[in-house]
Scaffold this motif. Sequence first.
Motif, PDB file in Angstrom:
ATOM      1  N   ARG A 103       0.787  -1.362  -0.075  1.00 19.46           N
ATOM      2  CA  ARG A 103       0.064  -0.017  -0.057  1.00 19.46           C
ATOM      3  C   ARG A 103       0.767   1.254  -0.130  1.00 19.46           C
ATOM      4  O   ARG A 103       0.266   2.370   0.275  1.00 19.46           O
ATOM      5  CB  ARG A 103      -0.910  -0.098   1.138  1.00 19.46           C
ATOM      6  N   LEU A 104       2.137   1.191  -0.321  1.00 13.67           N
ATOM      7  CA  LEU A 104       2.788   2.324  -0.527  1.00 13.67           C
ATOM      8  C   LEU A 104       2.786   3.349  -1.873  1.00 13.67           C
ATOM      9  O   LEU A 104       2.528   2.465  -2.928  1.00 13.67           O
ATOM     10  CB  LEU A 104       4.426   2.148  -0.508  1.00 13.67           C
ATOM     11  N   PRO A 105       2.650   4.451  -1.666  1.00 11.21           N
ATOM     12  CA  PRO A 105       2.519   5.289  -2.853  1.00 11.21           C
ATOM     13  C   PRO A 105       3.734   5.053  -4.055  1.00 11.21           C
ATOM     14  O   PRO A 105       4.430   6.355  -4.049  1.00 11.21           O
ATOM     15  CB  PRO A 105       2.193   6.687  -2.414  1.00 11.21           C
ATOM     16  N   THR A 106       4.013   4.188  -4.356  1.00 11.48           N
ATOM     17  CA  THR A 106       5.071   4.236  -5.507  1.00 11.48           C
ATOM     18  C   THR A 106       4.725   4.585  -6.801  1.00 11.48           C
ATOM     19  O   THR A 106       3.485   4.678  -6.898  1.00 11.48           O
ATOM     20  CB  THR A 106       5.607   2.749  -5.533  1.00 11.48           C
ATOM     21  N   ARG A 107       5.512   4.779  -7.724  1.00 13.66           N
ATOM     22  CA  ARG A 107       5.107   5.192  -9.020  1.00 13.66           C
ATOM     23  C   ARG A 107       4.203   4.201  -9.559  1.00 13.66           C
ATOM     24  O   ARG A 107       3.371   4.533 -10.141  1.00 13.66           O
ATOM     25  CB  ARG A 107       6.450   5.513  -9.909  1.00 13.66           C
ATOM     26  N   HIS A 115       0.322   5.184 -10.813  1.00 12.12           N
ATOM     27  CA  HIS A 115       0.050   5.346 -12.265  1.00 12.12           C
ATOM     28  C   HIS A 115      -1.437   4.914 -12.569  1.00 12.12           C
ATOM     29  O   HIS A 115      -2.234   5.710 -13.493  1.00 12.12           O
ATOM     30  CB  HIS A 115       0.875   4.484 -13.042  1.00 12.12           C
ATOM     31  N   PRO A 116      -1.917   3.793 -11.992  1.00  8.55           N
ATOM     32  CA  PRO A 116      -3.385   3.388 -12.444  1.00  8.55           C
ATOM     33  C   PRO A 116      -4.563   4.398 -12.081  1.00  8.55           C
ATOM     34  O   PRO A 116      -5.669   4.579 -12.443  1.00  8.55           O
ATOM     35  CB  PRO A 116      -3.453   2.143 -11.642  1.00  8.55           C
ATOM     36  N   HIS A 117      -4.273   5.651 -10.886  1.00 11.36           N
ATOM     37  CA  HIS A 117      -4.988   6.473 -10.561  1.00 11.36           C
ATOM     38  C   HIS A 117      -4.758   7.872 -11.268  1.00 11.36           C
ATOM     39  O   HIS A 117      -5.374   8.686 -10.857  1.00 11.36           O
ATOM     40  CB  HIS A 117      -4.697   6.584  -9.101  1.00 11.36           C
ATOM     41  N   ASP A 118      -3.959   7.832 -12.620  1.00 13.59           N
ATOM     42  CA  ASP A 118      -3.873   8.827 -13.316  1.00 13.59           C
ATOM     43  C   ASP A 118      -2.991  10.028 -12.463  1.00 13.59           C
ATOM     44  O   ASP A 118      -3.223  11.038 -12.993  1.00 13.59           O
ATOM     45  CB  ASP A 118      -5.143   9.393 -13.857  1.00 13.59           C
ATOM     46  N   ILE A 119      -2.341   9.667 -11.516  1.00  7.43           N
ATOM     47  CA  ILE A 119      -1.626  10.539 -10.735  1.00  7.43           C
ATOM     48  C   ILE A 119      -0.228  10.773 -11.511  1.00  7.43           C
ATOM     49  O   ILE A 119       0.358  12.006 -11.691  1.00  7.43           O
ATOM     50  CB  ILE A 119      -1.377  10.018  -9.260  1.00  7.43           C
ATOM     51  N   LEU A 120       0.245   9.673 -12.051  1.00  6.62           N
ATOM     52  CA  LEU A 120       1.556   9.899 -12.996  1.00  6.62           C
ATOM     53  C   LEU A 120       1.039   9.312 -14.137  1.00  6.62           C
ATOM     54  O   LEU A 120       0.844   8.132 -14.258  1.00  6.62           O
ATOM     55  CB  LEU A 120       2.780   9.066 -12.142  1.00  6.62           C
ATOM     56  N   THR A 121       1.261   9.976 -15.061  1.00  9.01           N
ATOM     57  CA  THR A 121       0.747   9.567 -16.663  1.00  9.01           C
ATOM     58  C   THR A 121       1.911   9.518 -17.556  1.00  9.01           C
ATOM     59  O   THR A 121       1.754   8.773 -18.718  1.00  9.01           O
ATOM     60  CB  THR A 121      -0.359  10.333 -17.255  1.00  9.01           C
ATOM     61  N   ASN A 122       3.007   9.963 -17.434  1.00 10.81           N
ATOM     62  CA  ASN A 122       4.096   9.995 -18.212  1.00 10.81           C
ATOM     63  C   ASN A 122       4.684   8.475 -17.891  1.00 10.81           C
ATOM     64  O   ASN A 122       5.315   8.220 -16.592  1.00 10.81           O
ATOM     65  CB  ASN A 122       5.078  11.132 -17.972  1.00 10.81           C
ATOM     66  N   HIS A 123       4.912   7.572 -18.921  1.00 12.01           N
ATOM     67  CA  HIS A 123       5.691   6.294 -18.692  1.00 12.01           C
ATOM     68  C   HIS A 123       6.914   6.493 -18.519  1.00 12.01           C
ATOM     69  O   HIS A 123       7.665   5.754 -17.874  1.00 12.01           O
ATOM     70  CB  HIS A 123       5.406   5.397 -19.890  1.00 12.01           C
ATOM     71  N   GLN A 183      11.888  -0.767 -15.753  1.00 10.54           N
ATOM     72  CA  GLN A 183      10.301  -0.601 -15.591  1.00 10.54           C
ATOM     73  C   GLN A 183       9.969  -1.344 -14.054  1.00 10.54           C
ATOM     74  O   GLN A 183      10.396  -2.636 -13.944  1.00 10.54           O
ATOM     75  CB  GLN A 183       9.659  -1.310 -16.581  1.00 10.54           C
ATOM     76  N   ALA A 184       9.441  -0.801 -13.295  1.00 13.97           N
ATOM     77  CA  ALA A 184       9.020  -1.199 -11.927  1.00 13.97           C
ATOM     78  C   ALA A 184       7.640  -1.530 -11.791  1.00 13.97           C
ATOM     79  O   ALA A 184       6.878  -0.573 -11.775  1.00 13.97           O
ATOM     80  CB  ALA A 184       9.750  -0.184 -10.896  1.00 13.97           C
ATOM     81  N   LYS A 185       7.304  -2.640 -11.977  1.00 15.96           N
ATOM     82  CA  LYS A 185       5.867  -3.217 -11.834  1.00 15.96           C
ATOM     83  C   LYS A 185       5.127  -3.075 -10.479  1.00 15.96           C
ATOM     84  O   LYS A 185       3.937  -2.687 -10.473  1.00 15.96           O
ATOM     85  CB  LYS A 185       5.749  -4.570 -12.688  1.00 15.96           C
ATOM     86  N   ASP A 186       5.977  -3.089  -9.346  1.00 18.55           N
ATOM     87  CA  ASP A 186       5.436  -3.181  -8.169  1.00 18.55           C
ATOM     88  C   ASP A 186       6.255  -2.851  -6.948  1.00 18.55           C
ATOM     89  O   ASP A 186       7.720  -2.575  -7.477  1.00 18.55           O
ATOM     90  CB  ASP A 186       4.726  -4.327  -7.769  1.00 18.55           C
TER      91      ASP A 186
END
Length: 280
Positions: free
Chosen positions: A159-163, A167-175, A186-189
Amino acid sequence: MSDSWFKFNISCCVGNGNNIGFWQFKWYGNQTFCDLFPDLYAKEAIKNVKVFERLRGNGLVPLWRWNWSESLSVNEAQQLTELQGLFDGFSLPNNNHDLWRLIPDLNGLFTVKSCYTYLLDLQQVELQDAHVLEAVQRLWKSDVPSKVNVFGWRLLLNRLPTRAALHPHDILTNHHELSCVFCFQQAKDEKHLFFSCPFSKGVWNKVLSWLGTSLQIGVEGRDHFLLFGDLFKMKDKDRVWYLVWLTTAWNIWNLRNKVIFKSKIPDVSSLLETIKLRSW
């Protein structure tokens, strides 16, 4: 505090009517008058008017004082007669103050316990497997500051706010912003950031070497936490060795934030010294 919280969890005990809204609160019966008579409420000039401003008198016949934004229709006038008829024989106890009753508590008083119980009843139960529960139970025994314990709890529950989590919440949209700050892969989790990343692996290897032990390759997340503590057979090992695990994870997270926000250059040896210092 939201209106819905007031409507559904607090009831009004009207006294002099100085602090209770006439239309929007359940102070006489089980429904608000704005719900019972929406047409009248629509023409009310002052929506948040108090009870005493509309209803006066201590005798058997209530005295009404209305203020409409426009004239009432024939149908609305009939509704007004119905509303006033509900109060035949009613009088305000002008010598008493208005009171509020907290519905979840049997005594109507606010207590932290009653609110906590009420929120537990509302929550959606999410079943956790035995490994998660065991890890969390061991976590809370650790002798660390509360903020570090909460951090570890969020880490074990992913439940940490990682990148990757933002991303799924549209807070970070730039890949381009989703890659790991240490290895740029690429960090998936969260498992990548704390356990799979070559930099993080190097940190854990240094920590384990400092403690004179090792951990099998490929262990991550909650399993990593549980096995780390099982490596040591000593009194109060939960308080001590999970402390080192939490200190390591906490410092990896802090370094990650410094790399992002302060452009700090990550260094395994430097981080290890910080972990040793804060652990002791």
